[in-house]
Design a protein around this motif. Structure first.
Motif, PDB file in Angstrom:
ATOM      1  N   GLN A 198      30.379   4.696 -21.523  1.00 37.32           N
ATOM      2  CA  GLN A 198      29.168   4.005 -22.090  1.00 37.32           C
ATOM      3  C   GLN A 198      27.747   4.587 -21.642  1.00 37.32           C
ATOM      4  O   GLN A 198      27.026   4.652 -22.489  1.00 37.32           O
ATOM      5  CB  GLN A 198      29.164   2.594 -21.014  1.00 37.32           C
ATOM      6  CG  GLN A 198      30.469   1.517 -21.528  1.00 37.32           C
ATOM      7  CD  GLN A 198      29.844   0.232 -20.822  1.00 37.32           C
ATOM      8  OE1 GLN A 198      29.498   0.268 -19.705  1.00 37.32           O
ATOM      9  NE2 GLN A 198      30.268  -0.857 -21.264  1.00 37.32           N
ATOM     10  N   ARG A 200      27.403   8.041 -21.611  1.00 34.24           N
ATOM     11  CA  ARG A 200      27.263   8.830 -22.600  1.00 34.24           C
ATOM     12  C   ARG A 200      26.963   8.542 -24.177  1.00 34.24           C
ATOM     13  O   ARG A 200      26.063   9.142 -24.639  1.00 34.24           O
ATOM     14  CB  ARG A 200      28.764   9.654 -22.819  1.00 34.24           C
ATOM     15  CG  ARG A 200      28.608  10.846 -23.552  1.00 34.24           C
ATOM     16  CD  ARG A 200      30.183  11.385 -24.106  1.00 34.24           C
ATOM     17  NE  ARG A 200      31.036  10.249 -24.351  1.00 34.24           N
ATOM     18  CZ  ARG A 200      32.540  10.399 -24.270  1.00 34.24           C
ATOM     19  NH1 ARG A 200      32.887  11.312 -23.580  1.00 34.24           N
ATOM     20  NH2 ARG A 200      33.192   9.431 -24.608  1.00 34.24           N
ATOM     21  N   ASP A 201      27.455   7.255 -24.491  1.00 36.47           N
ATOM     22  CA  ASP A 201      26.976   6.597 -25.633  1.00 36.47           C
ATOM     23  C   ASP A 201      25.530   6.547 -25.789  1.00 36.47           C
ATOM     24  O   ASP A 201      24.737   6.452 -26.510  1.00 36.47           O
ATOM     25  CB  ASP A 201      28.004   5.722 -26.228  1.00 36.47           C
ATOM     26  CG  ASP A 201      29.517   5.834 -26.305  1.00 36.47           C
ATOM     27  OD1 ASP A 201      29.532   7.174 -26.620  1.00 36.47           O
ATOM     28  OD2 ASP A 201      30.176   5.140 -26.185  1.00 36.47           O
ATOM     29  N   SER A 202      25.156   5.833 -24.519  1.00 40.47           N
ATOM     30  CA  SER A 202      23.591   5.442 -24.239  1.00 40.47           C
ATOM     31  C   SER A 202      23.019   6.643 -24.520  1.00 40.47           C
ATOM     32  O   SER A 202      21.858   6.559 -24.908  1.00 40.47           O
ATOM     33  CB  SER A 202      23.454   4.764 -23.114  1.00 40.47           C
ATOM     34  OG  SER A 202      24.210   3.432 -23.052  1.00 40.47           O
ATOM     35  N   ILE A 204      23.432   9.476 -25.930  1.00 36.47           N
ATOM     36  CA  ILE A 204      23.395  10.028 -27.418  1.00 36.47           C
ATOM     37  C   ILE A 204      22.411   9.004 -28.227  1.00 36.47           C
ATOM     38  O   ILE A 204      21.727   9.215 -29.025  1.00 36.47           O
ATOM     39  CB  ILE A 204      24.897  10.018 -28.075  1.00 36.47           C
ATOM     40  CG1 ILE A 204      25.528  11.046 -27.415  1.00 36.47           C
ATOM     41  CG2 ILE A 204      24.724  10.079 -29.735  1.00 36.47           C
ATOM     42  CD1 ILE A 204      27.020  11.041 -27.973  1.00 36.47           C
ATOM     43  N   ARG A 205      22.514   7.519 -28.061  1.00 33.78           N
ATOM     44  CA  ARG A 205      21.582   6.888 -28.767  1.00 33.78           C
ATOM     45  C   ARG A 205      20.165   6.790 -28.637  1.00 33.78           C
ATOM     46  O   ARG A 205      19.529   6.915 -29.227  1.00 33.78           O
ATOM     47  CB  ARG A 205      22.204   5.241 -28.310  1.00 33.78           C
ATOM     48  CG  ARG A 205      21.544   4.165 -29.417  1.00 33.78           C
ATOM     49  CD  ARG A 205      22.192   3.037 -29.005  1.00 33.78           C
ATOM     50  NE  ARG A 205      21.815   2.452 -27.752  1.00 33.78           N
ATOM     51  CZ  ARG A 205      22.991   2.467 -27.027  1.00 33.78           C
ATOM     52  NH1 ARG A 205      24.240   2.917 -27.417  1.00 33.78           N
ATOM     53  NH2 ARG A 205      22.923   2.039 -25.588  1.00 33.78           N
ATOM     54  N   PHE A 206      19.841   7.032 -27.091  1.00 34.11           N
ATOM     55  CA  PHE A 206      18.481   7.285 -26.816  1.00 34.11           C
ATOM     56  C   PHE A 206      17.976   8.556 -27.265  1.00 34.11           C
ATOM     57  O   PHE A 206      16.677   8.726 -27.558  1.00 34.11           O
ATOM     58  CB  PHE A 206      18.331   7.087 -25.258  1.00 34.11           C
ATOM     59  CG  PHE A 206      18.232   5.749 -24.871  1.00 34.11           C
ATOM     60  CD1 PHE A 206      17.007   4.921 -24.858  1.00 34.11           C
ATOM     61  CD2 PHE A 206      19.420   4.813 -24.187  1.00 34.11           C
ATOM     62  CE1 PHE A 206      17.093   3.409 -24.560  1.00 34.11           C
ATOM     63  CE2 PHE A 206      19.370   3.514 -23.732  1.00 34.11           C
ATOM     64  CZ  PHE A 206      17.992   3.252 -24.089  1.00 34.11           C
ATOM     65  N   ARG A 207      18.731   9.644 -27.146  1.00 29.56           N
ATOM     66  CA  ARG A 207      18.219  10.823 -27.835  1.00 29.56           C
ATOM     67  C   ARG A 207      17.991  10.773 -29.321  1.00 29.56           C
ATOM     68  O   ARG A 207      16.907  11.628 -29.584  1.00 29.56           O
ATOM     69  CB  ARG A 207      19.210  12.048 -27.440  1.00 29.56           C
ATOM     70  CG  ARG A 207      19.484  12.326 -26.176  1.00 29.56           C
ATOM     71  CD  ARG A 207      20.524  13.287 -25.725  1.00 29.56           C
ATOM     72  NE  ARG A 207      20.787  13.617 -24.341  1.00 29.56           N
ATOM     73  CZ  ARG A 207      19.967  14.215 -23.350  1.00 29.56           C
ATOM     74  NH1 ARG A 207      18.782  14.788 -23.826  1.00 29.56           N
ATOM     75  NH2 ARG A 207      20.451  14.373 -22.316  1.00 29.56           N
ATOM     76  N   ARG A 208      18.655  10.101 -29.868  1.00 27.67           N
ATOM     77  CA  ARG A 208      18.367  10.022 -31.347  1.00 27.67           C
ATOM     78  C   ARG A 208      17.172   9.074 -31.640  1.00 27.67           C
ATOM     79  O   ARG A 208      16.431   9.406 -32.532  1.00 27.67           O
ATOM     80  CB  ARG A 208      19.580   9.332 -32.153  1.00 27.67           C
ATOM     81  CG  ARG A 208      20.677  10.124 -32.314  1.00 27.67           C
ATOM     82  CD  ARG A 208      22.118   9.652 -32.829  1.00 27.67           C
ATOM     83  NE  ARG A 208      23.170  10.508 -33.029  1.00 27.67           N
ATOM     84  CZ  ARG A 208      24.437  10.039 -33.173  1.00 27.67           C
ATOM     85  NH1 ARG A 208      24.563   8.590 -33.668  1.00 27.67           N
ATOM     86  NH2 ARG A 208      25.424  10.779 -33.762  1.00 27.67           N
ATOM     87  N   ARG A 209      17.053   7.965 -30.728  1.00 27.98           N
ATOM     88  CA  ARG A 209      15.768   7.110 -30.837  1.00 27.98           C
ATOM     89  C   ARG A 209      14.655   7.952 -30.667  1.00 27.98           C
ATOM     90  O   ARG A 209      13.614   7.743 -31.344  1.00 27.98           O
ATOM     91  CB  ARG A 209      16.163   5.987 -30.201  1.00 27.98           C
ATOM     92  CG  ARG A 209      15.030   4.968 -30.007  1.00 27.98           C
ATOM     93  CD  ARG A 209      15.291   3.845 -29.020  1.00 27.98           C
ATOM     94  NE  ARG A 209      13.999   3.133 -29.041  1.00 27.98           N
ATOM     95  CZ  ARG A 209      13.948   1.959 -28.312  1.00 27.98           C
ATOM     96  NH1 ARG A 209      15.216   1.704 -27.432  1.00 27.98           N
ATOM     97  NH2 ARG A 209      13.084   1.242 -28.320  1.00 27.98           N
ATOM     98  N   TYR A 210      14.617   8.802 -29.451  1.00 37.88           N
ATOM     99  CA  TYR A 210      13.286   9.252 -28.953  1.00 37.88           C
ATOM    100  C   TYR A 210      13.135  10.820 -29.421  1.00 37.88           C
ATOM    101  O   TYR A 210      12.158  11.381 -29.179  1.00 37.88           O
ATOM    102  CB  TYR A 210      13.105   9.193 -27.581  1.00 37.88           C
ATOM    103  CG  TYR A 210      12.921   7.800 -27.165  1.00 37.88           C
ATOM    104  CD1 TYR A 210      12.095   6.937 -27.159  1.00 37.88           C
ATOM    105  CD2 TYR A 210      14.195   7.236 -26.121  1.00 37.88           C
ATOM    106  CE1 TYR A 210      12.195   5.759 -26.840  1.00 37.88           C
ATOM    107  CE2 TYR A 210      13.961   5.868 -25.782  1.00 37.88           C
ATOM    108  CZ  TYR A 210      13.086   5.017 -26.066  1.00 37.88           C
ATOM    109  OH  TYR A 210      12.793   3.801 -25.608  1.00 37.88           O
ATOM    110  N   TYR A 213      16.479  16.220 -26.905  1.00 33.25           N
ATOM    111  CA  TYR A 213      17.802  16.342 -26.923  1.00 33.25           C
ATOM    112  C   TYR A 213      18.185  17.517 -25.912  1.00 33.25           C
ATOM    113  O   TYR A 213      19.255  18.045 -25.742  1.00 33.25           O
ATOM    114  CB  TYR A 213      18.320  16.962 -28.335  1.00 33.25           C
ATOM    115  CG  TYR A 213      18.288  16.163 -29.351  1.00 33.25           C
ATOM    116  CD1 TYR A 213      19.339  15.373 -29.660  1.00 33.25           C
ATOM    117  CD2 TYR A 213      17.101  15.890 -30.120  1.00 33.25           C
ATOM    118  CE1 TYR A 213      19.369  14.360 -30.780  1.00 33.25           C
ATOM    119  CE2 TYR A 213      17.146  15.176 -31.142  1.00 33.25           C
ATOM    120  CZ  TYR A 213      18.111  14.268 -31.552  1.00 33.25           C
ATOM    121  OH  TYR A 213      18.276  13.392 -32.412  1.00 33.25           O
TER     122      TYR A 213
END
Length: 372
Positions: A198, A200-202, A204-210, A213
């Motif tokens: 969970q 790790r998925d969060s 990845i999601r927040f890196r894409r959003r903001y 990386y």
């Protein structure tokens, strides 16, 4: 009238007087005791000596330990605690162990006490088995398991079988608890694995959003680009204000600065997103590393404990196995003969003394009644 005194020397005349009956009784005692001693079967005794272990069953982490060479070895050590000794003795004296051995070695037929299933026969065999069994705690904090029988091979086999049965029963006492503990370890590893997935998925999601990386010196790069772009913009605006320069260049620099500073500017990496997501992503990254470390340790602990328990580690340390005895333990035939002769002689002397005393008293009373 003073009482008559007696002494051992006074018995000698009596023995001379009654020597024939006494010698006859002694001869009969010798013959009878010899016959009985010869008819008695030889009894052989076999003994096993072992130490109980002190298993740390409530903590699987302690079931094994790692040596300097990297090998995992059982951490169970011989124990002489009172509770361990009492537990082993209680198991050895329990009825399930006795019934298991009686059935395995067909002791109903061996003792010739009836057929299995008959309550009286079963009880007689159990009593006979218990009378031939001895399990004690010796002075060296070890357990001595002894069984005696007229068949020396059977006696040794019974002792070794009982040792194995005690070990098996002792392991079964804590097997269920150990399984529950292993289940807890597995559940903890599964929970941490779910948390790890969970987080790790969060991330990845927040890196894409903001647009963050984890590049090295990401913040310094962004600040450098903003400062350089803003400086170039100011220079271009100054040139335009002085009557030179290019308005298109100014518009381009303004757009570039907007992309670097605002989320809707089009840049993946921008100051607004970086500021908004930096703290949150830092917290998530720290939590991710913590959960990842805990997950690795939990998996290792689970695998180690499962390996230790599935290895069926013995719960006792056998110091001496039982072997068929080279010599009988009983009967001591010469002692039976000597004891019978001594007892017969003592009883004969007592009987003669009482008989003579009775006759003497009877003669005295008769003389007193009829003095003439």
């Amino acid at each position: 009238m003073s009482a008559r005194s007696y002494s051992l020397l006074g018995l000698w005349p009596l023995l001379r007087k009654w020597r024939r009956p006494v010698l006859g009784a002694l001869l009969l005692a010798i013959i009878g005791s010899v016959l009985v001693a010869l008819l008695l079967p030889n009894i052989y005794k076999s003994t096993a000596v072992f130490y109980p272990t002190n298993p740390e069953t409530i903590d699987p982490d302690r079931l094994v330990e790692e040596r300097s060479n990297g090998n995992l070895v059982p951490s169970l050590t011989p124990g002489g605690r009172a509770e361990d000794l009492d537990r082993i003795i209680t198991i050895g004296q329990s009825q399930p162990i006795a019934e298991l051995i009686i059935k395995r070695f067909h002791l109903h037929e061996h003792y010739k006490l009836g057929q299995p299933g008959d309550e009286l026969a079963d009880q007689y065999v159990l009593d006979e088995f218990s009378s031939n069994l001895s399990i004690v705690h010796n002075e060296r904090d070890a357990i001595e398991l002894t069984f005696q029988d007229k068949d020396k091979v059977l006696a040794a086999q019974v002792v070794n079988a009982m040792t194995q049965a005690i070990d098996s029963f002792n392991q079964q006492l804590t097997l269920e608890n150990r399984r529950k503990i292993i289940d807890l370890y597995r559940e903890r590893a599964n929970f941490l694995e779910h948390e790890h997935s969970q987080i790790r998925d969060s991330l990845i999601r927040f890196r894409r959003r903001y647009g963050i990386y984890g590049m090295q010196m990401e913040s310094r790069y962004l600040a450098k680009e903003i400062v350089e772009t803003e400086t170039a913009l100011r220079q271009a605006e100054g040139e335009v204000a002085a009557g030179g320069g290019s308005a298109a260049k100014v518009a381009g620099l303004r757009r570039a600065l907007r992309g670097l500073t605002q989320a809707d500017g089009g840049n993946a990496l921008n100051l607004e997103n970086f500021t908004a997501g930096n703290d949150e992503l830092t917290t998530l990254a720290i939590r991710f590393q913590d959960v990842q470390g805990r997950l690795v340790r939990a998996r290792g602990a689970y695998e180690t404990a499962r390996l230790a328990i599935s290895g069926k580690i013995s719960s006792i340390y056998v110091v001496q196995k039982a072997y068929p005895a080279a010599r009988k333990s009983k009967p001591i035939r010469w002692l039976i003969v000597v004891g019978s002769v001594v007892v017969t002689f003592v009883l004969a002397v007592v009987f003669i003394a009482l008989l003579e005393a009775y006759r003497r008293n009877a003669s005295s009373e008769l003389a007193a009644t009829y003095p003439d």
